[in-house]
Design a protein around this motif. Structure first.
Motif, PDB file in Angstrom:
ATOM      1  N   VAL A   1       0.851  -1.188   0.000  1.00 21.73           N
ATOM      2  CA  VAL A   1       0.000   0.000   0.000  1.00 21.73           C
ATOM      3  C   VAL A   1       0.887   1.238   0.000  1.00 21.73           C
ATOM      4  O   VAL A   1       1.723   1.406   0.885  1.00 21.73           O
ATOM      5  CB  VAL A   1      -0.942   0.009   1.226  1.00 21.73           C
ATOM      6  N   ASN A   2       0.709   2.093  -1.008  1.00 19.55           N
ATOM      7  CA  ASN A   2       1.488   3.329  -1.116  1.00 19.55           C
ATOM      8  C   ASN A   2       0.808   4.513  -0.450  1.00 19.55           C
ATOM      9  O   ASN A   2       1.474   5.351   0.144  1.00 19.55           O
ATOM     10  CB  ASN A   2       1.757   3.682  -2.581  1.00 19.55           C
TER      11      ASN A   2
ATOM     12  N   VAL B   1      -7.542   3.408  -2.276  1.00 17.17           N
ATOM     13  CA  VAL B   1      -6.314   2.820  -1.748  1.00 17.17           C
ATOM     14  C   VAL B   1      -5.392   2.646  -2.947  1.00 17.17           C
ATOM     15  O   VAL B   1      -5.754   1.991  -3.921  1.00 17.17           O
ATOM     16  CB  VAL B   1      -6.570   1.462  -1.063  1.00 17.17           C
ATOM     17  N   ILE B   2      -4.224   3.255  -2.896  1.00 15.48           N
ATOM     18  CA  ILE B   2      -3.273   3.211  -4.003  1.00 15.48           C
ATOM     19  C   ILE B   2      -2.200   2.195  -3.661  1.00 15.48           C
ATOM     20  O   ILE B   2      -1.540   2.304  -2.630  1.00 15.48           O
ATOM     21  CB  ILE B   2      -2.667   4.596  -4.260  1.00 15.48           C
ATOM     22  N   VAL B   3      -2.075   1.181  -4.531  1.00 14.84           N
ATOM     23  CA  VAL B   3      -1.157   0.078  -4.268  1.00 14.84           C
ATOM     24  C   VAL B   3      -0.147  -0.056  -5.404  1.00 14.84           C
ATOM     25  O   VAL B   3      -0.371   0.410  -6.511  1.00 14.84           O
ATOM     26  CB  VAL B   3      -1.908  -1.261  -4.097  1.00 14.84           C
TER      27      VAL B   3
ATOM     28  N   ARG C   1       3.844  -1.606 -11.160  1.00 15.53           N
ATOM     29  CA  ARG C   1       2.506  -1.216 -11.604  1.00 15.53           C
ATOM     30  C   ARG C   1       1.747  -0.613 -10.427  1.00 15.53           C
ATOM     31  O   ARG C   1       1.697  -1.182  -9.344  1.00 15.53           O
ATOM     32  CB  ARG C   1       1.758  -2.424 -12.146  1.00 15.53           C
ATOM     33  N   ILE C   2       1.139   0.543 -10.656  1.00 16.26           N
ATOM     34  CA  ILE C   2       0.345   1.230  -9.628  1.00 16.26           C
ATOM     35  C   ILE C   2      -1.128   1.067  -9.986  1.00 16.26           C
ATOM     36  O   ILE C   2      -1.509   1.185 -11.150  1.00 16.26           O
ATOM     37  CB  ILE C   2       0.702   2.730  -9.571  1.00 16.26           C
ATOM     38  N   GLU C   3      -1.942   0.805  -8.986  1.00 15.32           N
ATOM     39  CA  GLU C   3      -3.382   0.671  -9.215  1.00 15.32           C
ATOM     40  C   GLU C   3      -4.133   1.285  -8.047  1.00 15.32           C
ATOM     41  O   GLU C   3      -3.650   1.292  -6.923  1.00 15.32           O
ATOM     42  CB  GLU C   3      -3.769  -0.801  -9.372  1.00 15.32           C
ATOM     43  N   GLU C   4      -5.315   1.794  -8.335  1.00 15.39           N
ATOM     44  CA  GLU C   4      -6.189   2.354  -7.304  1.00 15.39           C
ATOM     45  C   GLU C   4      -7.384   1.431  -7.113  1.00 15.39           C
ATOM     46  O   GLU C   4      -7.992   0.988  -8.076  1.00 15.39           O
ATOM     47  CB  GLU C   4      -6.696   3.732  -7.729  1.00 15.39           C
TER      48      GLU C   4
ATOM     49  N   ASP D   1     -13.626  -2.081  -2.211  1.00 17.33           N
ATOM     50  CA  ASP D   1     -13.008  -3.178  -2.970  1.00 17.33           C
ATOM     51  C   ASP D   1     -11.737  -3.662  -2.282  1.00 17.33           C
ATOM     52  O   ASP D   1     -11.498  -4.862  -2.172  1.00 17.33           O
ATOM     53  CB  ASP D   1     -12.684  -2.749  -4.406  1.00 17.33           C
ATOM     54  N   PHE D   2     -10.905  -2.731  -1.809  1.00 19.95           N
ATOM     55  CA  PHE D   2      -9.676  -3.134  -1.135  1.00 19.95           C
ATOM     56  C   PHE D   2      -9.990  -3.936   0.123  1.00 19.95           C
ATOM     57  O   PHE D   2      -9.360  -4.956   0.391  1.00 19.95           O
ATOM     58  CB  PHE D   2      -8.801  -1.931  -0.795  1.00 19.95           C
ATOM     59  N   GLU D   3     -10.967  -3.482   0.894  1.00 18.90           N
ATOM     60  CA  GLU D   3     -11.355  -4.219   2.101  1.00 18.90           C
ATOM     61  C   GLU D   3     -11.779  -5.646   1.744  1.00 18.90           C
ATOM     62  O   GLU D   3     -11.417  -6.593   2.431  1.00 18.90           O
ATOM     63  CB  GLU D   3     -12.496  -3.505   2.819  1.00 18.90           C
ATOM     64  N   TYR D   4     -12.514  -5.780   0.657  1.00 14.82           N
ATOM     65  CA  TYR D   4     -12.980  -7.094   0.224  1.00 14.82           C
ATOM     66  C   TYR D   4     -11.811  -7.987  -0.193  1.00 14.82           C
ATOM     67  O   TYR D   4     -11.682  -9.112   0.276  1.00 14.82           O
ATOM     68  CB  TYR D   4     -13.971  -6.929  -0.935  1.00 14.82           C
TER      69      TYR D   4
END
Length: 67
Positions: free
Chosen positions: A24-25, A32-34, A43-46, A51-54
């Motif tokens: 997690v960045n 949540v930017i990972v 690779r960066i993704e939001e 969704d992140f919690e799931y």
């Protein structure tokens, strides 16, 4: 888990076909930017908070809800 505890933490997310390792960045009001570590390094993704919690199977305690 609080926002402060989450930044820099590594997770393995099950996104379907193969689990991926991320770190997690940052966390914004609703994202949540990972960064991917092994499958596609750099690779960066939001993700939305929900969704992140799931995918991470955690519950974030302190973040602001979008208005």
């Amino acid at each position: 888990m609080s926002k402060e505890e989450l930044i820099g933490k590594k997770f393995t997310l099950d996104l379907g076909s193969t689990p991926v390792e991320i770190v997690v960045n940052d966390i914004t009001e609703n994202k949540v930017i990972v960064e991917y570590l092994k499958s596609t390094p750099g690779r960066i993704e939001e993700f939305t908070i929900s969704d992140f919690e799931y995918f991470a199977m955690i519950k974030l305690e302190s973040y602001e809800q979008p208005r």
